[in-house]
Design a protein around this motif. Sequence first.
Motif, PDB file in Angstrom:
ATOM      1  N   TYR A  56      -8.786 -30.464  14.784  1.00 14.92           N
ATOM      2  CA  TYR A  56      -7.698 -29.650  15.336  1.00 14.92           C
ATOM      3  C   TYR A  56      -7.558 -28.341  14.567  1.00 14.92           C
ATOM      4  O   TYR A  56      -7.427 -27.265  15.164  1.00 14.92           O
ATOM      5  N   GLN A  73      -2.201 -25.622  25.625  1.00 13.14           N
ATOM      6  CA  GLN A  73      -1.969 -26.995  26.060  1.00 13.14           C
ATOM      7  C   GLN A  73      -2.871 -27.972  25.310  1.00 13.14           C
ATOM      8  O   GLN A  73      -2.418 -29.032  24.855  1.00 13.14           O
ATOM      9  N   LYS A  74      -4.133 -27.615  25.158  1.00 10.32           N
ATOM     10  CA  LYS A  74      -5.070 -28.485  24.442  1.00 10.32           C
ATOM     11  C   LYS A  74      -4.649 -28.663  22.985  1.00 10.32           C
ATOM     12  O   LYS A  74      -4.662 -29.785  22.457  1.00 10.32           O
ATOM     13  N   ASN A 129      -1.516 -30.904  22.744  1.00  9.84           N
ATOM     14  CA  ASN A 129      -1.845 -32.315  22.949  1.00  9.84           C
ATOM     15  C   ASN A 129      -2.500 -32.920  21.706  1.00  9.84           C
ATOM     16  O   ASN A 129      -2.223 -34.071  21.338  1.00  9.84           O
ATOM     17  N   MET A 130      -3.346 -32.138  21.051  1.00 11.73           N
ATOM     18  CA  MET A 130      -4.006 -32.632  19.835  1.00 11.73           C
ATOM     19  C   MET A 130      -2.984 -32.923  18.736  1.00 11.73           C
ATOM     20  O   MET A 130      -2.965 -34.005  18.151  1.00 11.73           O
ATOM     21  N   GLU A 158     -12.451 -32.718  22.343  1.00  5.06           N
ATOM     22  CA  GLU A 158     -11.760 -31.567  22.923  1.00  5.06           C
ATOM     23  C   GLU A 158     -11.915 -30.346  22.027  1.00  5.06           C
ATOM     24  O   GLU A 158     -12.127 -29.225  22.507  1.00  5.06           O
ATOM     25  N   ILE A 166      -4.118 -22.688  28.832  1.00 11.64           N
ATOM     26  CA  ILE A 166      -4.887 -23.935  28.743  1.00 11.64           C
ATOM     27  C   ILE A 166      -5.240 -24.226  27.290  1.00 11.64           C
ATOM     28  O   ILE A 166      -5.174 -25.378  26.843  1.00 11.64           O
ATOM     29  N   THR A 167      -5.584 -23.189  26.517  1.00 13.72           N
ATOM     30  CA  THR A 167      -5.891 -23.389  25.105  1.00 13.72           C
ATOM     31  C   THR A 167      -4.681 -23.945  24.371  1.00 13.72           C
ATOM     32  O   THR A 167      -4.785 -24.889  23.580  1.00 13.72           O
ATOM     33  N   MET A 190     -13.650 -26.593  22.849  1.00 14.09           N
ATOM     34  CA  MET A 190     -12.966 -25.325  22.647  1.00 14.09           C
ATOM     35  C   MET A 190     -13.811 -24.331  21.863  1.00 14.09           C
ATOM     36  O   MET A 190     -13.592 -23.113  21.942  1.00 14.09           O
ATOM     37  N   THR A 220     -11.028 -38.499  21.092  1.00 12.81           N
ATOM     38  CA  THR A 220     -10.667 -37.580  22.180  1.00 12.81           C
ATOM     39  C   THR A 220     -10.342 -36.197  21.619  1.00 12.81           C
ATOM     40  O   THR A 220     -10.761 -35.171  22.173  1.00 12.81           O
ATOM     41  N   ILE A 221      -9.608 -36.152  20.528  1.00 12.68           N
ATOM     42  CA  ILE A 221      -9.259 -34.876  19.899  1.00 12.68           C
ATOM     43  C   ILE A 221     -10.504 -34.142  19.421  1.00 12.68           C
ATOM     44  O   ILE A 221     -10.656 -32.933  19.639  1.00 12.68           O
TER      45      ILE A 221
END
Length: 398
Positions: A272, A297-298, A301-302, A347, A294-295, A351, A343-344
Motif C-alpha cells: 500500500y 478508491q483503490k 480500500n487497501m 491491486e 479510481i486511484t 496500480m 488482494t491488496i
Amino acid sequence: MTTTATTQDAADLDNSDLLNLVGLFSETEIELRDKVRGFVDARIRPNIADWYENAVFPREIVAEMGDLGLLGMHLHGYGCPGRSAVEYGLAALELEAGDSGLRTFVSVQGSLAMSAIHKFGSEAQKNRYLPGMAKGEIIGCFGLTEPTAGSDPGSMATTATRNDDGSWTLNGAKRWIGLASIADIAVIWAATDEGIRGFLVPTDTMGFTATPIEQKLSMRASIQCDIDIVDVQLPAEAVLPDVRGLKGPFSCLNEARYGIMWGAMGAARDSYEVALKYAQERMQFDKPLSGYQITQQKLVNMVLEIQKGILVAVQTGRLKDAGTLDPIQISVGKLNNCREAITICREARAMLGGNGITLEYSPLRHANNLESVRTYEGTDEVHTLILGRHITGEQAFR
C-alpha cells in the motif's frame, strides 16, 4: 462535551494508520517494533531484490536476528527472549514488510521447531537445543507435511518403529520443509504404534537427506526442501516425551498461524505504501495518479482492510497474552488477513502499471510470496472448514 479533530490534527494522522492503532501499544511494544523496523530498513530492504532474484537465503543475518531476540522470542526460559505475543506479532509484521521469506525463517525456527521442543521436550532436550537456537547458532526445521499428506496430516506415511533395545527406526518422506537443508536439528513427526510422535533428528544422521526445492515462483529468498528418511536410526531419548497424537504438531502450527496473521499485514502495508507513493509522484494526463477517483478508491480500500486486519491481530494477541485464546480465533485471523493481504498486494501491483512487474517495486514480490503464506499452515479452505464446523456444528472435511 465532545470535540472534533481539526484540519491540522487530521493532517498529522499517519496515512498507513488512520485509526491511530499505534495508540493500542505500550512503549515497550513500540520500542520493539521500531527496533525490528530499523533492522528491516538497514539489512533487508537494500538487499531483498537481489536475494529474491537469485534465490538466496541470507544466512549471514541469522545471528543478527538472534542478537535482536527474534528467535523463539515468545518462549520463556532456556535462553529464550520471553517476549509477549503482541510483541512477537509486531516483529512478524515488520519482518514481513521486508519479505515473507525472512519472516518465515523466524516462524520455522521459533514457532515450529523451538516451540515443539519447548512444549514437548525433556529437560535435557530443552537445555541442549533451545539456548543455541535462540542465538541462531543452531538452526531447526519442522517435518510434518508429506508429498501425499499436506492438508491431511492424519494420513501421514512416515513411520517410526521401536526396536528391541528401545531405539527407533524412521522411514518416510517430507515435503515443503522450511530450512531443512541448512538445519542442524529436525523435528520429524511420524506414525508409531503409540500414535503420532515427534522425534529430534540431527540432520547429519545417516539416511536423512534434505534437498532444496528449486525453480520456485514464491518465497525465493527462503528455503523449502524435500526430505528423504531411509532407515534412520535414533536412540530412545530422541523422542519428544510429552506428546502423542496430532495435538502436538497442531499446537505448533497454531503458534505459526498466529504470527502469519500479523506478518501478512506487513506485506500488505508495504505494498500500500509503495502504491501510494507511486500514485503521488507518477504524472498521467497532466496530474498525479493520486488525483483520480479510481486511484483514491483503490488506496482507501487497501488502508481500510489493513486497519481491520491489524485490529484482528491485536485482539488475537491480547487474548493470547491473557491465556484465553481459542484455536478457532487463530483461524479467523489467518484466513482473513492472508486473503485480504494478497488482494491488496495484487491491486498495488496493478496500480504500478508495467513498472510493477519489476523487482524495483515490492508488491508483486509480496503477492507471489503470499501465495505460499496463504497455503501453508492451513489453506483458505481448511480454515474455512474449521470455522464452518464451529459455526454449524457440522464436520465437512470429509
